[in-house]
Design an enzyme around this catalytic site. Structure first.
Site, PDB file in Angstrom:
ATOM      1  N   TYR A 138       0.828  -1.199   0.000  1.00  0.00           N
ATOM      2  CA  TYR A 138       0.000   0.000   0.000  1.00  0.00           C
ATOM      3  C   TYR A 138       0.867   1.255   0.000  1.00  0.00           C
ATOM      4  CZ  TYR A 138       0.851   0.803   5.013  1.00  0.00           C
ATOM      5  OH  TYR A 138       1.431   1.072   6.227  1.00  0.00           O
ATOM      6  N   LYS A 155       6.480  -2.188   1.739  1.00  0.00           N
ATOM      7  CA  LYS A 155       5.331  -1.613   2.458  1.00  0.00           C
ATOM      8  C   LYS A 155       4.112  -2.529   2.336  1.00  0.00           C
ATOM      9  CE  LYS A 155       3.177   2.930   3.126  1.00  0.00           C
ATOM     10  NZ  LYS A 155       3.349   2.991   4.573  1.00  0.00           N
ATOM     11  N   GLU A 195      12.112   1.961  14.118  1.00  0.00           N
ATOM     12  CA  GLU A 195      11.241   3.056  13.664  1.00  0.00           C
ATOM     13  C   GLU A 195       9.985   3.083  14.519  1.00  0.00           C
ATOM     14  OE1 GLU A 195      10.001   2.217   9.581  1.00  0.00           O
ATOM     15  OE2 GLU A 195      10.030   0.083  10.030  1.00  0.00           O
ATOM     16  N   LEU A 253      11.139   0.892   6.972  1.00  0.00           N
ATOM     17  CA  LEU A 253      10.522   1.395   5.753  1.00  0.00           C
ATOM     18  C   LEU A 253      11.295   2.632   5.291  1.00  0.00           C
ATOM     19  CD1 LEU A 253       8.030   0.875   3.898  1.00  0.00           C
ATOM     20  CD2 LEU A 253       7.063   2.886   4.972  1.00  0.00           C
TER      21      LEU A 253
HETATM   22  N1  PMP Z   1       7.785   3.485   8.867  1.00  0.00           N
HETATM   23  C1  PMP Z   1       6.647   2.784   8.895  1.00  0.00           C
HETATM   24  C2  PMP Z   1       6.643   1.443   9.562  1.00  0.00           C
HETATM   25  C3  PMP Z   1       5.473   3.299   8.311  1.00  0.00           C
HETATM   26  O1  PMP Z   1       4.343   2.596   8.336  1.00  0.00           O
HETATM   27  C4  PMP Z   1       5.516   4.594   7.735  1.00  0.00           C
HETATM   28  C5  PMP Z   1       4.276   5.224   7.167  1.00  0.00           C
HETATM   29  N2  PMP Z   1       3.761   4.563   6.078  1.00  0.00           N
HETATM   30  C6  PMP Z   1       6.728   5.281   7.723  1.00  0.00           C
HETATM   31  C7  PMP Z   1       7.852   4.699   8.299  1.00  0.00           C
HETATM   32  C8  PMP Z   1       6.844   6.657   7.100  1.00  0.00           C
HETATM   33  O2  PMP Z   1       6.830   6.561   5.704  1.00  0.00           O
HETATM   34  P1  PMP Z   1       6.291   7.774   4.801  1.00  0.00           P
HETATM   35  O3  PMP Z   1       7.096   8.967   5.173  1.00  0.00           O
HETATM   36  O4  PMP Z   1       6.557   7.324   3.420  1.00  0.00           O
HETATM   37  O5  PMP Z   1       4.848   7.922   5.123  1.00  0.00           O
END
Ligand code: PMP
Length: 286
Positions: A32, A150, A182, A206
């Site tokens: 996603y 993701k 994270e 991620l």
């Molecule tokens: N880490 C994780 C585990 C996440 O789910 C997200 C949000 N989707 C992020 C980091 C941040 O990613 P982004 O800046 O692309 O939203």
């Protein structure tokens, strides 16, 4: 009622249907993206689609549509739902071949499922939490080993949010071998002296689209950035802490496991980065 998108059709949300055999439903075999919308425009859209394509490639999943079609669907959903500020959720699964099997279905005969829907969030960029800062707790990171993809396997992050809620906090930072990977749905940072520290990219986290933009902007503003792992103890002794994500932008963290970070208020670095990120992103929005 929202208008949503399913496999080529724009439908009222109550009429949208996906098979019970869909592998996203049975096996979390799906990926996603979440793109934010400010002033009716898409933030970091190209970054989100690039990551989507990478996630699909890593899982040998077929691309459901090309960039221009995905952009058109996003824009059409913004228009149909009158979204000023909000989010667009996009999900691609490996689809359904009408039964349950661990073996991937033949991509020649089984089409991926593509679903998008909007979430209206008026004042998304003016979140009062950004003025207060959020509280996090540390929890063990027991997710699988490919967190750079993701996927929709979000059970543990969801449990992490519940653990945080139960502890009277807003979110959780996940810890592996003593080091922060994270947040449950965001990337984690600390600030010590004039250095911003955030974990380096690998399969462990991620690759946040907001992370990439914020680090680029920080460097452009002559701030020092160190991409390395940091421990939860180092975080508790930091001057500032914050998280980034497409929906929270840059969000100050003011408490970790009940320990106040710095003055216990949003610090100057996080506050400045939030301003820069929002300003630059609004300018570049499409
Ligand atoms: N880490 C994780 C585990 C996440 O789910 C997200 C949000 N989707 C992020 C980091 C941040 O990613 P982004 O800046 O692309 O939203």
């Amino acid at each position: 009622m929202r208008t949503v998108y399913v496999n080529g059709d724009y439908l009222p949300e109550t009429e949208a249907r996906v098979s019970i055999f869909d592998r996203g439903f049975l096996m979390a075999d799906g990926v996603y993206e979440v793109t934010s919308v400010l002033g009716g425009k898409l933030i970091d859209f190209a970054g989100h689609i690039a990551r989507l394509e990478r996630s699909l490639r890593e899982l040998d999943m077929k691309k459901p549509a090309v960039f221009d079609d995905l952009l058109e669907i996003h824009r059409e959903l913004v228009r149909l739902n009158g979204i000023g500020d909000g989010l667009i959720y996009l999900q691609v699964t490996r689809g359904s071949d009408g039964d349950r099997d661990f073996v991937f279905p033949d991509p020649e005969t089984t089409e991926p499922t593509l679903v998008l829907f909007t979430q209206s969030k008026p004042g998304l960029a003016d979140n009062p939490a950004a003025r207060r800062g959020i509280k996090v707790i540390g929890i063990e990171d027991i997710r699988w080993g490919r967190r750079d993809i993701k996927t929709v396997q979000l059970l543990y992050p969801s449990m992490g949010k519940m653990m945080a809620q139960k502890a009277g906090a807003d979110d959780a930072w996940m810890i592996e071998d003593g080091h922060v990977t994270e947040g449950t749905s965001n990337n984690a940072y600390i600030v010590k002296g004039n250095r911003i520290v955030t974990r380096q990219l690998s399969h462990d986290i991620l690759h946040g689209i907001t992370r990439a933009a914020v680090l680029r902007m920080a460097r452009e503003a002559q701030m020092q950035v160190e991409e390395r792992a940091f421990s939860i103890d180092e975080a508790k002794a930091a001057d500032e802490a914050f998280v980034t994500s497409a929906s929270a932008f840059v969000m100050p963290v003011v408490e970790i496991d009940g320990v106040a970070i710095g003055e216990g208020r949003p610090g100057p670095v996080a506050t400045r980065l939030r301003e820069i990120y929002l300003e630059e992103s609004r300018k570049a929005a499409i």
